[in-house]
Design a protein around this motif. Structure first.
Motif, short mmCIF file in Angstrom:
data_model
loop_
_atom_site.label_atom_id
_atom_site.label_comp_id
_atom_site.label_asym_id
_atom_site.label_seq_id
_atom_site.Cartn_x
_atom_site.Cartn_y
_atom_site.Cartn_z
N ARG A 223 -3.09 -3.16 -0.73
CA ARG A 223 -3.69 -3.30 -2.07
C ARG A 223 -4.80 -4.33 -2.01
NH1 ARG A 223 -0.15 -7.46 -5.17
NH2 ARG A 223 0.93 -8.36 -3.40
N GLN A 224 -5.83 -4.08 -2.82
CA GLN A 224 -7.00 -4.96 -2.88
C GLN A 224 -7.46 -5.30 -1.47
OE1 GLN A 224 -8.31 -5.12 -5.69
NE2 GLN A 224 -6.59 -4.43 -6.90
N HIS A 225 -7.88 -4.27 -0.76
CA HIS A 225 -8.19 -4.37 0.66
C HIS A 225 -9.70 -4.40 0.92
CE1 HIS A 225 -7.43 -3.97 4.91
NE2 HIS A 225 -8.36 -3.04 4.96
N PRO A 226 -10.20 -5.45 1.59
CA PRO A 226 -11.64 -5.55 1.89
C PRO A 226 -12.11 -4.50 2.90
CG PRO A 226 -10.55 -7.68 2.11
CD PRO A 226 -9.47 -6.64 2.00
N ILE A 227 -13.20 -3.83 2.56
CA ILE A 227 -13.87 -2.90 3.47
C ILE A 227 -15.37 -3.06 3.19
CG2 ILE A 227 -14.26 -0.50 4.10
CD1 ILE A 227 -11.42 0.08 3.20
N LEU A 228 -16.13 -3.32 4.26
CA LEU A 228 -17.55 -3.65 4.10
C LEU A 228 -17.63 -4.84 3.15
CD1 LEU A 228 -18.94 -0.01 3.81
CD2 LEU A 228 -19.11 -1.49 5.80
N PHE A 229 -18.46 -4.75 2.10
CA PHE A 229 -18.47 -5.84 1.13
C PHE A 229 -17.82 -5.40 -0.18
CE2 PHE A 229 -22.15 -3.74 -0.57
CZ PHE A 229 -22.90 -3.39 0.53
N TYR A 230 -16.98 -4.37 -0.09
CA TYR A 230 -16.24 -3.87 -1.24
C TYR A 230 -14.78 -4.27 -1.11
CZ TYR A 230 -20.30 -0.77 -1.31
OH TYR A 230 -21.57 -0.27 -1.32
N ILE A 231 -14.06 -4.09 -2.22
CA ILE A 231 -12.62 -4.28 -2.20
C ILE A 231 -12.01 -3.01 -2.78
CG2 ILE A 231 -10.66 -5.63 -3.02
CD1 ILE A 231 -12.63 -8.03 -3.19
N ALA A 232 -11.25 -2.32 -1.95
CA ALA A 232 -10.59 -1.09 -2.38
C ALA A 232 -9.32 -1.45 -3.14
CB ALA A 232 -10.25 -0.23 -1.17
N ASP A 233 -9.06 -0.75 -4.24
CA ASP A 233 -7.81 -1.00 -4.96
C ASP A 233 -6.63 -0.76 -4.03
OD1 ASP A 233 -9.14 -1.67 -7.31
OD2 ASP A 233 -8.95 0.34 -8.17
N PHE A 234 -6.62 0.40 -3.36
CA PHE A 234 -5.56 0.73 -2.40
C PHE A 234 -6.19 1.43 -1.20
CE2 PHE A 234 -3.81 0.79 -6.67
CZ PHE A 234 -2.82 -0.16 -6.55
N TYR A 235 -5.69 1.11 -0.01
CA TYR A 235 -6.27 1.67 1.22
C TYR A 235 -5.18 2.03 2.20
CZ TYR A 235 -9.01 2.01 5.52
OH TYR A 235 -9.58 2.45 6.68
N CYS A 236 -5.27 3.24 2.74
CA CYS A 236 -4.39 3.71 3.82
C CYS A 236 -5.26 3.85 5.06
CB CYS A 236 -3.76 5.05 3.44
SG CYS A 236 -2.80 5.77 4.79
N HIS A 237 -5.06 2.94 6.01
CA HIS A 237 -5.90 2.94 7.21
C HIS A 237 -5.64 4.17 8.09
CE1 HIS A 237 -8.42 1.44 10.37
NE2 HIS A 237 -7.41 1.49 11.23
N ALA A 238 -4.40 4.63 8.15
CA ALA A 238 -4.07 5.77 9.00
C ALA A 238 -4.90 7.00 8.65
CB ALA A 238 -2.58 6.09 8.91
N LEU A 239 -5.21 7.16 7.36
CA LEU A 239 -5.98 8.32 6.91
C LEU A 239 -7.39 7.96 6.46
CD1 LEU A 239 -3.27 10.23 4.86
CD2 LEU A 239 -4.08 10.73 7.17
N HIS A 240 -7.73 6.69 6.51
CA HIS A 240 -9.03 6.20 6.01
C HIS A 240 -9.22 6.69 4.57
CE1 HIS A 240 -10.71 5.11 10.12
NE2 HIS A 240 -9.47 5.47 10.28
N LEU A 241 -8.20 6.41 3.74
CA LEU A 241 -8.17 6.88 2.36
C LEU A 241 -8.16 5.69 1.40
CD1 LEU A 241 -7.68 9.02 0.12
CD2 LEU A 241 -5.22 8.80 0.61
#
Length: 132
Positions: free
Chosen positions: A53-71
């Protein structure tokens, strides 16, 4: 692989220290829809997948992120209806997609009023991604 390498190429894709600080603050101040969805996403409850939850990617923050699926799963409040925010969201979505990330969005009201339907749609997207 060193943690610093992950920031460049891995699940953080170059997120800055400031982005991590902001993400921590957002985790501590989740909205009601975010809390509701996190209850269903946490602890590998959906298809055995780990979500952050609230996961940094680039200079954004994703509400929820699943790394296994890049979702990424985003929950949008009313301010996303403004023209300016829609343009920002479109740019963000395109940038994330160009980095191999799938992004799906739900409205606050969808989560609050139909959490089961939201979960069904997330599972549908997960199945589609697993077929790729």
């Amino acid at each position: 692989m060193k943690k610093s390498d992950l920031h460049k190429t891995g699940m953080w894709k170059g997120a800055t220290k400031e982005t991590f600080i902001k993400a921590r603050i957002l985790r501590e101040n989740m909205t009601e829809p975010e809390k509701m969805l996190w209850e269903r996403l946490s602890k590998n409850q959906i298809e055995g997948l780990k979500f952050r939850r609230q996961h940094p990617i680039l200079f954004y923050i994703a509400d929820f992120y699943c790394h296994a699926l890049h979702l990424i799963i985003e929950i949008d409040g009313g301010y996303h209806d403004t023209i300016e925010q829609k343009l920002k969201d479109d740019k963000r979505t395109e940038r994330l997609r160009s980095n191999g990330i799938t992004l799906i969005r739900f409205r606050n009201e969808e989560v609050l009023n139909n959490i089961d339907g939201v979960i069904e749609e997330i599972i549908r997207v997960i199945h589609k991604l697993k077929l790729k």
